[in-house]
Design a protein around this motif. Structure first.
Motif, PDB file in Angstrom:
ATOM      1  N   SER A   1      -4.179 -24.381   7.027  1.00  0.00           N
ATOM      2  CA  SER A   1      -3.631 -23.082   6.643  1.00  0.00           C
ATOM      3  C   SER A   1      -3.572 -22.117   7.813  1.00  0.00           C
ATOM      4  O   SER A   1      -2.658 -21.303   7.919  1.00  0.00           O
ATOM      5  CB  SER A   1      -4.455 -22.486   5.501  1.00  0.00           C
ATOM      6  OG  SER A   1      -4.384 -23.301   4.363  1.00  0.00           O
ATOM      7  N   ALA A   2      -4.533 -22.211   8.702  1.00  0.00           N
ATOM      8  CA  ALA A   2      -4.548 -21.310   9.843  1.00  0.00           C
ATOM      9  C   ALA A   2      -3.345 -21.531  10.747  1.00  0.00           C
ATOM     10  O   ALA A   2      -2.820 -20.602  11.361  1.00  0.00           O
ATOM     11  CB  ALA A   2      -5.838 -21.492  10.634  1.00  0.00           C
TER      12      ALA A   2
ATOM     13  N   SER B   1      -4.213 -25.755  -4.692  1.00  0.00           N
ATOM     14  CA  SER B   1      -5.667 -25.845  -4.865  1.00  0.00           C
ATOM     15  C   SER B   1      -6.256 -26.982  -4.036  1.00  0.00           C
ATOM     16  O   SER B   1      -7.470 -27.182  -4.043  1.00  0.00           O
ATOM     17  CB  SER B   1      -6.000 -26.064  -6.341  1.00  0.00           C
ATOM     18  OG  SER B   1      -5.633 -27.357  -6.753  1.00  0.00           O
ATOM     19  N   GLY B   2      -5.390 -27.731  -3.373  1.00  0.00           N
ATOM     20  CA  GLY B   2      -5.855 -28.829  -2.538  1.00  0.00           C
ATOM     21  C   GLY B   2      -5.819 -30.195  -3.200  1.00  0.00           C
ATOM     22  O   GLY B   2      -6.200 -31.192  -2.580  1.00  0.00           O
ATOM     23  N   THR B   3      -5.370 -30.255  -4.444  1.00  0.00           N
ATOM     24  CA  THR B   3      -5.257 -31.539  -5.133  1.00  0.00           C
ATOM     25  C   THR B   3      -4.139 -32.366  -4.507  1.00  0.00           C
ATOM     26  O   THR B   3      -3.029 -31.873  -4.307  1.00  0.00           O
ATOM     27  CB  THR B   3      -4.964 -31.329  -6.620  1.00  0.00           C
ATOM     28  OG1 THR B   3      -6.048 -30.591  -7.196  1.00  0.00           O
ATOM     29  CG2 THR B   3      -4.826 -32.661  -7.337  1.00  0.00           C
TER      30      THR B   3
ATOM     31  N   ALA C   1      -0.127 -21.029   2.226  1.00  0.00           N
ATOM     32  CA  ALA C   1      -1.172 -21.403   1.283  1.00  0.00           C
ATOM     33  C   ALA C   1      -0.733 -21.280  -0.176  1.00  0.00           C
ATOM     34  O   ALA C   1      -1.335 -21.885  -1.043  1.00  0.00           O
ATOM     35  CB  ALA C   1      -2.417 -20.564   1.518  1.00  0.00           C
ATOM     36  N   THR C   2       0.302 -20.526  -0.450  1.00  0.00           N
ATOM     37  CA  THR C   2       0.716 -20.352  -1.841  1.00  0.00           C
ATOM     38  C   THR C   2       1.751 -21.386  -2.279  1.00  0.00           C
ATOM     39  O   THR C   2       2.146 -21.415  -3.432  1.00  0.00           O
ATOM     40  CB  THR C   2       1.274 -18.950  -2.077  1.00  0.00           C
ATOM     41  OG1 THR C   2       2.426 -18.762  -1.255  1.00  0.00           O
ATOM     42  CG2 THR C   2       0.234 -17.898  -1.740  1.00  0.00           C
TER      43      THR C   2
ATOM     44  N   LEU D   1       4.104 -27.617  -9.489  1.00  0.00           N
ATOM     45  CA  LEU D   1       2.757 -28.140  -9.687  1.00  0.00           C
ATOM     46  C   LEU D   1       2.286 -29.034  -8.552  1.00  0.00           C
ATOM     47  O   LEU D   1       1.152 -29.481  -8.566  1.00  0.00           O
ATOM     48  CB  LEU D   1       2.703 -28.905 -11.009  1.00  0.00           C
ATOM     49  CG  LEU D   1       3.019 -28.092 -12.264  1.00  0.00           C
ATOM     50  CD1 LEU D   1       3.030 -29.000 -13.485  1.00  0.00           C
ATOM     51  CD2 LEU D   1       2.029 -26.951 -12.438  1.00  0.00           C
ATOM     52  N   GLY D   2       3.164 -29.335  -7.619  1.00  0.00           N
ATOM     53  CA  GLY D   2       2.760 -30.183  -6.511  1.00  0.00           C
ATOM     54  C   GLY D   2       2.738 -31.659  -6.861  1.00  0.00           C
ATOM     55  O   GLY D   2       1.899 -32.405  -6.370  1.00  0.00           O
ATOM     56  N   THR D   3       3.668 -32.077  -7.701  1.00  0.00           N
ATOM     57  CA  THR D   3       3.770 -33.494  -8.015  1.00  0.00           C
ATOM     58  C   THR D   3       4.711 -34.164  -7.016  1.00  0.00           C
ATOM     59  O   THR D   3       5.133 -33.553  -6.027  1.00  0.00           O
ATOM     60  CB  THR D   3       4.302 -33.700  -9.436  1.00  0.00           C
ATOM     61  OG1 THR D   3       5.677 -33.296  -9.474  1.00  0.00           O
ATOM     62  CG2 THR D   3       3.506 -32.878 -10.439  1.00  0.00           C
ATOM     63  N   LEU D   4       5.076 -35.404  -7.295  1.00  0.00           N
ATOM     64  CA  LEU D   4       5.966 -36.146  -6.408  1.00  0.00           C
ATOM     65  C   LEU D   4       7.419 -36.090  -6.873  1.00  0.00           C
ATOM     66  O   LEU D   4       8.244 -36.877  -6.435  1.00  0.00           O
ATOM     67  CB  LEU D   4       5.493 -37.598  -6.299  1.00  0.00           C
ATOM     68  CG  LEU D   4       4.113 -37.774  -5.681  1.00  0.00           C
ATOM     69  CD1 LEU D   4       3.716 -39.246  -5.677  1.00  0.00           C
ATOM     70  CD2 LEU D   4       4.065 -37.203  -4.280  1.00  0.00           C
TER      71      LEU D   4
END
Length: 122
Positions: A73-74, A54-56, A30-31, A101-104
């Protein structure tokens, strides 16, 4: 040690669907920001979809409205649902995880799976 293991690739006809899975071992999933990338011979690896902690979600223009990234996540598992597949989606698909940041952008990702082949025939 963090390990990412993809599964779910295969061959499908144009217009069909596949769901890729990526199991994460050795880290609290999750992190991490997570992403899916793909590569074809002679081309650079490109970002397909990503999801931050954060799910974005973010998608490449070429797959918007056809692909959906999600996570459980589980189960510590990332998914990529691919619908309305086209021959140009043929590639090796890689799962990636990182602290960015979770970009591409692939340079944000620290951990990579071994890849799974997706082949779409016309």
């Amino acid at each position: 040690e963090v390990r990412l293991v993809e599964s779910g690739g295969g061959s499908v006809q144009a217009g069909g669907s596949l769901r890729l899975s990526c199991a994460i071992f050795g880290y609290t999933y999750a992190t991490l920001s997570m992403g899916w990338f793909r590569q074809t011979p002679g081309k650079e690896r490109e970002g397909v979809a990503s999801i931050d902690n954060s799910g974005t979600t973010r998608y490449a223009d070429s797959v918007k409205d056809r692909f959906t990234i999600s996570r459980d996540s589980a189960k510590n598992t990332l998914y990529l649902q691919m619908n309305s597949l086209k021959p140009e989606d043929t590639a090796i698909y890689y799962c990636a995880g990182g602290y960015g940041l979770g970009t591409l952008r692939q340079n944000e990702y620290n951990y990579w799976g071994q890849g799974t082949q997706v082949t779409v025939s016309s």
